[in-house]
Design a protein around this motif. Structure first.
Motif, mmCIF file in Angstrom:
data_model
loop_
_atom_site.group_PDB
_atom_site.id
_atom_site.type_symbol
_atom_site.label_atom_id
_atom_site.label_comp_id
_atom_site.label_asym_id
_atom_site.label_seq_id
_atom_site.Cartn_x
_atom_site.Cartn_y
_atom_site.Cartn_z
ATOM 1 N N ASP A 140 -1.421 41.438 17.933
ATOM 2 C CA ASP A 140 -1.800 40.507 16.867
ATOM 3 C C ASP A 140 -2.893 41.022 15.937
ATOM 4 O OD1 ASP A 140 0.104 38.834 17.912
ATOM 5 O OD2 ASP A 140 -1.308 37.491 18.893
ATOM 6 N N LEU A 141 -2.807 42.283 15.546
ATOM 7 C CA LEU A 141 -3.722 42.778 14.516
ATOM 8 C C LEU A 141 -3.294 42.161 13.192
ATOM 9 C CD1 LEU A 141 -5.980 44.616 13.434
ATOM 10 C CD2 LEU A 141 -4.258 46.430 13.244
ATOM 11 N N MET A 142 -4.183 41.389 12.593
ATOM 12 C CA MET A 142 -3.878 40.698 11.339
ATOM 13 C C MET A 142 -5.061 40.793 10.394
ATOM 14 S SD MET A 142 -2.315 37.088 12.755
ATOM 15 C CE MET A 142 -3.495 36.817 14.084
ATOM 16 N N VAL A 143 -4.760 41.045 9.128
ATOM 17 C CA VAL A 143 -5.761 40.999 8.069
ATOM 18 C C VAL A 143 -5.148 40.196 6.921
ATOM 19 C CG1 VAL A 143 -7.114 42.325 6.403
ATOM 20 C CG2 VAL A 143 -6.789 43.202 8.731
ATOM 21 N N HIS A 144 -5.871 39.185 6.474
ATOM 22 C CA HIS A 144 -5.390 38.351 5.371
ATOM 23 C C HIS A 144 -5.034 39.251 4.191
ATOM 24 C CE1 HIS A 144 -5.358 35.438 2.113
ATOM 25 N NE2 HIS A 144 -5.218 34.499 3.052
ATOM 26 N N PRO A 145 -3.905 38.995 3.519
ATOM 27 C CA PRO A 145 -3.477 39.840 2.401
ATOM 28 C C PRO A 145 -4.544 40.080 1.330
ATOM 29 C CG PRO A 145 -1.728 38.320 2.976
ATOM 30 C CD PRO A 145 -2.934 37.933 3.804
ATOM 31 N N ASP A 146 -5.413 39.118 1.080
ATOM 32 C CA ASP A 146 -6.474 39.294 0.074
ATOM 33 C C ASP A 146 -7.494 40.354 0.484
ATOM 34 O OD1 ASP A 146 -5.250 37.259 -1.341
ATOM 35 O OD2 ASP A 146 -6.768 35.743 -0.832
ATOM 36 N N PHE A 147 -7.499 40.743 1.766
ATOM 37 C CA PHE A 147 -8.493 41.695 2.268
ATOM 38 C C PHE A 147 -7.857 42.974 2.806
ATOM 39 C CE2 PHE A 147 -10.382 37.551 2.232
ATOM 40 C CZ PHE A 147 -11.652 37.786 1.750
ATOM 41 N N GLN A 148 -6.540 43.115 2.648
ATOM 42 C CA GLN A 148 -5.862 44.315 3.120
ATOM 43 C C GLN A 148 -6.172 45.493 2.208
ATOM 44 O OE1 GLN A 148 -1.686 43.364 3.618
ATOM 45 N NE2 GLN A 148 -2.124 41.880 5.233
ATOM 46 N N GLY A 149 -6.067 46.694 2.765
ATOM 47 C CA GLY A 149 -6.295 47.910 1.997
ATOM 48 C C GLY A 149 -7.761 48.267 1.816
ATOM 49 N N LYS A 150 -8.633 47.591 2.566
ATOM 50 C CA LYS A 150 -10.074 47.829 2.452
ATOM 51 C C LYS A 150 -10.676 48.379 3.745
ATOM 52 C CE LYS A 150 -10.305 44.157 -0.927
ATOM 53 N NZ LYS A 150 -10.827 42.882 -1.353
ATOM 54 N N GLY A 151 -9.810 48.758 4.691
ATOM 55 C CA GLY A 151 -10.292 49.350 5.939
ATOM 56 C C GLY A 151 -10.589 48.361 7.051
ATOM 57 N N LEU A 152 -10.350 47.088 6.818
ATOM 58 C CA LEU A 152 -10.681 46.085 7.825
ATOM 59 C C LEU A 152 -9.787 46.212 9.066
ATOM 60 C CD1 LEU A 152 -12.438 43.722 8.641
ATOM 61 C CD2 LEU A 152 -10.932 42.215 7.338
ATOM 62 N N GLY A 153 -8.496 46.463 8.879
ATOM 63 C CA GLY A 153 -7.601 46.651 10.020
ATOM 64 C C GLY A 153 -8.014 47.847 10.855
ATOM 65 N N SER A 154 -8.380 48.935 10.202
ATOM 66 C CA SER A 154 -8.850 50.129 10.917
ATOM 67 C C SER A 154 -10.136 49.845 11.674
ATOM 68 C CB SER A 154 -9.080 51.282 9.935
ATOM 69 O OG SER A 154 -7.862 51.696 9.370
ATOM 70 N N GLU A 155 -11.031 49.099 11.050
ATOM 71 C CA GLU A 155 -12.297 48.746 11.700
ATOM 72 C C GLU A 155 -12.050 47.904 12.950
ATOM 73 O OE1 GLU A 155 -16.420 48.719 12.260
ATOM 74 O OE2 GLU A 155 -15.217 49.914 10.889
ATOM 75 N N LEU A 156 -11.130 46.938 12.848
ATOM 76 C CA LEU A 156 -10.797 46.112 14.014
ATOM 77 C C LEU A 156 -10.199 46.959 15.135
ATOM 78 C CD1 LEU A 156 -9.371 42.959 12.226
ATOM 79 C CD2 LEU A 156 -11.352 43.005 13.754
ATOM 80 N N MET A 157 -9.292 47.868 14.792
ATOM 81 C CA MET A 157 -8.701 48.743 15.806
ATOM 82 C C MET A 157 -9.761 49.633 16.452
ATOM 83 S SD MET A 157 -5.541 48.255 16.493
ATOM 84 C CE MET A 157 -5.122 49.772 17.334
ATOM 85 N N ASN A 158 -10.636 50.219 15.645
ATOM 86 C CA ASN A 158 -11.691 51.071 16.204
ATOM 87 C C ASN A 158 -12.588 50.303 17.161
ATOM 88 O OD1 ASN A 158 -11.059 53.592 15.049
ATOM 89 N ND2 ASN A 158 -12.012 52.999 13.117
ATOM 90 N N LYS A 159 -12.960 49.091 16.777
ATOM 91 C CA LYS A 159 -13.820 48.277 17.636
ATOM 92 C C LYS A 159 -13.109 47.897 18.939
ATOM 93 C CE LYS A 159 -16.747 46.235 14.014
ATOM 94 N NZ LYS A 159 -18.052 46.650 14.521
ATOM 95 N N MET A 160 -11.823 47.566 18.846
ATOM 96 C CA MET A 160 -11.068 47.182 20.042
ATOM 97 C C MET A 160 -10.903 48.378 20.976
ATOM 98 S SD MET A 160 -9.563 44.947 21.903
ATOM 99 C CE MET A 160 -9.235 43.507 20.890
ATOM 100 N N ILE A 161 -10.516 49.519 20.434
ATOM 101 C CA ILE A 161 -10.337 50.715 21.260
ATOM 102 C C ILE A 161 -11.654 51.125 21.900
ATOM 103 C CG2 ILE A 161 -9.805 53.180 21.170
ATOM 104 C CD1 ILE A 161 -7.690 52.396 18.975
ATOM 105 N N GLU A 162 -12.736 51.066 21.143
ATOM 106 C CA GLU A 162 -14.059 51.396 21.683
ATOM 107 C C GLU A 162 -14.393 50.498 22.878
ATOM 108 O OE1 GLU A 162 -18.710 51.043 20.261
ATOM 109 O OE2 GLU A 162 -17.168 51.272 18.733
ATOM 110 N N TYR A 163 -14.137 49.199 22.742
ATOM 111 C CA TYR A 163 -14.424 48.275 23.835
ATOM 112 C C TYR A 163 -13.569 48.587 25.063
ATOM 113 C CZ TYR A 163 -14.809 44.134 26.664
ATOM 114 O OH TYR A 163 -15.023 43.291 27.728
ATOM 115 N N LEU A 164 -12.266 48.786 24.862
ATOM 116 C CA LEU A 164 -11.375 49.035 25.990
ATOM 117 C C LEU A 164 -11.722 50.342 26.697
ATOM 118 C CD1 LEU A 164 -8.025 47.824 24.389
ATOM 119 C CD2 LEU A 164 -9.428 46.615 26.083
ATOM 120 N N LYS A 165 -12.124 51.358 25.946
ATOM 121 C CA LYS A 165 -12.564 52.613 26.558
ATOM 122 C C LYS A 165 -13.850 52.408 27.354
ATOM 123 C CE LYS A 165 -10.588 56.069 23.450
ATOM 124 N NZ LYS A 165 -10.921 57.115 22.457
ATOM 125 N N LYS A 166 -14.762 51.623 26.802
ATOM 126 C CA LYS A 166 -16.025 51.334 27.493
ATOM 127 C C LYS A 166 -15.754 50.624 28.827
ATOM 128 C CE LYS A 166 -18.674 47.905 26.209
ATOM 129 N NZ LYS A 166 -19.079 46.828 26.936
#
Length: 139
Positions: A69-95
């Motif tokens: 369920d990675l979701m970014v509202h269309p008005d905010f897509q293309g600004k790196g928010l999806g990548s930031e969410l993925m990085n934060k999630m992967i960082e947590y799961l690795k930790k």
């Protein structure tokens, strides 16, 4: 933007975000108290306090986690928010020393997910949502 980690999210907000990205709202399912998340991250627009991004994971807490369920509202897509969410999630799961992290995605998103180190494996999936017929009030 305000990031919230594993905090309760209003069902209407999550359903509105699902709808904004072209997914079904799944209001009944999102409100079901049995629905559990291992870890999730929500992003709110600071001014309006509107949910604009979300990522969730389910896990047994030791060997496997599944990012969903990675979701970014269309008005905010293309600004790196999806990548930031993925990085934060992967960082947590690795930790948390989760051994294997998986994600399902459409073929057109292969490049996006490969940037995080995901690679293709043969897998099978069955979607039963449309076939589901309530039995005793539950599917």
């Amino acid at each position: 933007m305000i990031y919230k980690y594993n905090e309760k999210i209003d069902v209407k907000e999550i359903c509105d975000l699902r709808q904004s990205v072209g997914w079904n709202r799944m209001e009944k399912e999102m409100a079901d108290p049995r629905l559990k998340s291992y870890y999730h991250i929500a992003v709110y627009e600071e001014e309006k306090q509107k949910l604009i991004g979300f990522v969730d994971s389910v896990s047994n807490g030791v060997t496997d986690a599944y990012i969903q369920d990675l979701m970014v509202h269309p008005d905010f897509q293309g600004k790196g928010l999806g990548s930031e969410l993925m990085n934060k999630m992967i960082e947590y799961l690795k930790k948390e020393c989760i051994y294997m992290i998986s994600v399902l995605y459409d073929e057109d998103l292969k490049y996006f997910y490969s940037r995080f180190g995901f690679y293709n494996l043969l897998c099978g999936q069955m979607e039963t949502y449309k076939m589901c017929k309530p039995a005793g009030g539950r599917c």
